[in-house]
Design a protein around this motif. Structure first.
Motif, PDB file in Angstrom:
ATOM      1  N   THR A  22       0.837  -1.049   0.065  1.00 59.22           N
ATOM      2  CA  THR A  22      -0.093   0.048   0.090  1.00 59.22           C
ATOM      3  C   THR A  22       0.870   1.064   0.061  1.00 59.22           C
ATOM      4  OG1 THR A  22      -0.002  -0.027   2.614  1.00 59.22           O
ATOM      5  CG2 THR A  22      -1.854  -1.142   1.230  1.00 59.22           C
ATOM      6  N   TYR A  23       0.362   2.355  -0.666  1.00 57.11           N
ATOM      7  CA  TYR A  23       1.092   3.551  -0.781  1.00 57.11           C
ATOM      8  C   TYR A  23       0.210   4.540  -0.056  1.00 57.11           C
ATOM      9  CZ  TYR A  23       4.242   1.480  -4.087  1.00 57.11           C
ATOM     10  OH  TYR A  23       5.029   0.402  -4.495  1.00 57.11           O
ATOM     11  N   PRO A  24       1.223   5.758   0.469  1.00 58.20           N
ATOM     12  CA  PRO A  24       0.377   6.610   1.206  1.00 58.20           C
ATOM     13  C   PRO A  24      -0.477   7.466   0.161  1.00 58.20           C
ATOM     14  CG  PRO A  24       2.669   6.754   1.691  1.00 58.20           C
ATOM     15  CD  PRO A  24       2.584   5.823   0.552  1.00 58.20           C
ATOM     16  N   PRO A  25      -1.429   8.178   0.832  1.00 59.99           N
ATOM     17  CA  PRO A  25      -2.296   8.972  -0.167  1.00 59.99           C
ATOM     18  C   PRO A  25      -1.772   9.626  -1.001  1.00 59.99           C
ATOM     19  CG  PRO A  25      -3.375   8.958   2.066  1.00 59.99           C
ATOM     20  CD  PRO A  25      -1.917   8.242   2.242  1.00 59.99           C
ATOM     21  N   GLY A  26      -2.222   9.730  -2.417  1.00 58.75           N
ATOM     22  CA  GLY A  26      -1.315  10.656  -3.416  1.00 58.75           C
ATOM     23  C   GLY A  26      -0.206  10.153  -3.891  1.00 58.75           C
ATOM     24  N   ALA A  27       0.396   9.031  -3.182  1.00 62.58           N
ATOM     25  CA  ALA A  27       1.632   8.530  -3.626  1.00 62.58           C
ATOM     26  C   ALA A  27       1.257   7.295  -4.731  1.00 62.58           C
ATOM     27  CB  ALA A  27       2.676   7.961  -2.573  1.00 62.58           C
ATOM     28  N   THR A  28       2.248   7.118  -5.689  1.00 59.75           N
ATOM     29  CA  THR A  28       2.245   5.998  -6.783  1.00 59.75           C
ATOM     30  C   THR A  28       3.438   5.262  -6.916  1.00 59.75           C
ATOM     31  OG1 THR A  28       2.339   7.542  -8.564  1.00 59.75           O
ATOM     32  CG2 THR A  28       0.095   6.953  -8.177  1.00 59.75           C
ATOM     33  N   PRO A  29       3.431   4.117  -7.358  1.00 58.11           N
ATOM     34  CA  PRO A  29       4.807   3.402  -7.273  1.00 58.11           C
ATOM     35  C   PRO A  29       5.619   3.865  -8.417  1.00 58.11           C
ATOM     36  CG  PRO A  29       2.961   1.899  -7.732  1.00 58.11           C
ATOM     37  CD  PRO A  29       2.353   3.362  -7.403  1.00 58.11           C
ATOM     38  N   GLU A  30       7.013   3.803  -8.001  1.00 58.54           N
ATOM     39  CA  GLU A  30       8.120   3.859  -9.290  1.00 58.54           C
ATOM     40  C   GLU A  30       8.185   2.532  -9.778  1.00 58.54           C
ATOM     41  OE1 GLU A  30       9.671   6.588 -10.635  1.00 58.54           O
ATOM     42  OE2 GLU A  30       8.244   7.674  -9.779  1.00 58.54           O
ATOM     43  N   ARG A  31       8.234   2.193 -10.944  1.00 59.69           N
ATOM     44  CA  ARG A  31       8.208   0.885 -11.472  1.00 59.69           C
ATOM     45  C   ARG A  31       9.017   0.850 -12.593  1.00 59.69           C
ATOM     46  NH1 ARG A  31       4.577  -1.140 -14.718  1.00 59.69           N
ATOM     47  NH2 ARG A  31       2.778  -0.122 -13.863  1.00 59.69           N
ATOM     48  N   GLN A  32       9.884  -0.221 -12.572  1.00 57.71           N
ATOM     49  CA  GLN A  32      10.643  -0.346 -13.680  1.00 57.71           C
ATOM     50  C   GLN A  32      10.356  -1.790 -14.377  1.00 57.71           C
ATOM     51  OE1 GLN A  32      15.064  -0.169 -13.210  1.00 57.71           O
ATOM     52  NE2 GLN A  32      14.890   1.514 -11.589  1.00 57.71           N
ATOM     53  N   SER A  33      10.419  -2.042 -15.734  1.00 55.72           N
ATOM     54  CA  SER A  33      10.020  -3.310 -16.489  1.00 55.72           C
ATOM     55  C   SER A  33      11.069  -3.491 -17.055  1.00 55.72           C
ATOM     56  CB  SER A  33       8.500  -2.873 -17.171  1.00 55.72           C
ATOM     57  OG  SER A  33       8.222  -4.159 -17.770  1.00 55.72           O
TER      58      SER A  33
END
Lengths: 87, 87
Positions: B64-75
């Motif tokens: 889960t991420y804090p409100p407003g935060a989104t993941p940094e994701r590499q593929s």
């Protein structure tokens, strides 16, 4: 930085990527690993992963966290194994 | 809040948890889903997941991420499928 790595590889390449992930990270679920890596370690890890996957078929997702941050994680279902319990 | 969900379920329960995850989230890899859920949606999603897994065998990790935060994701590897390309 802290990373969460989830791989989806063809069965015949699973043992190799499993070994590679274990060299750098902790096993938290069948194809999920976590841990802290320096930028240099992340580069080496990426090179090691790319050498053992078929980049036209296999997929590896790497969630990175800002310096000092760690994931909030809930575990539903089976209680999480200790790292040594997971094959 | 934004969540990343990774499940490891017995093969016979995969179709059901896949359908459940699809009702709430976006498919990003074989057993990985992401999306934004309100606290009420997260509770309903958790209840739905728990009704379709064997909690002594299956495991579901929920980052889960804090409100407003989104993941940094590499593929790494295979370019990420668009959501409709994944079964």
């Amino acid at each position: 930085m802290y990373v969460v790595v989830v791989y989806d590889t063809a069965a015949e390449r699973n043992p190799k990527i499993l070994r590679t992930c274990r060299q750098y990270l902790h096993h938290v679920q069948r194809s999920v690993f976590e841990g802290s890596l320096s930028p240099a370690q992340l580069r080496r890890f990426k090179a090691a992963v790319e050498s053992c996957i078929d980049s036209g078929y296999d997929s590896v997702l790497v969630y990175t966290y800002p310096p000092g941050a760690t994931p909030e994680r809930q575990s539903w279902g089976r209680p999480q194994d200790s790292p040594t319990d997971i094959l």
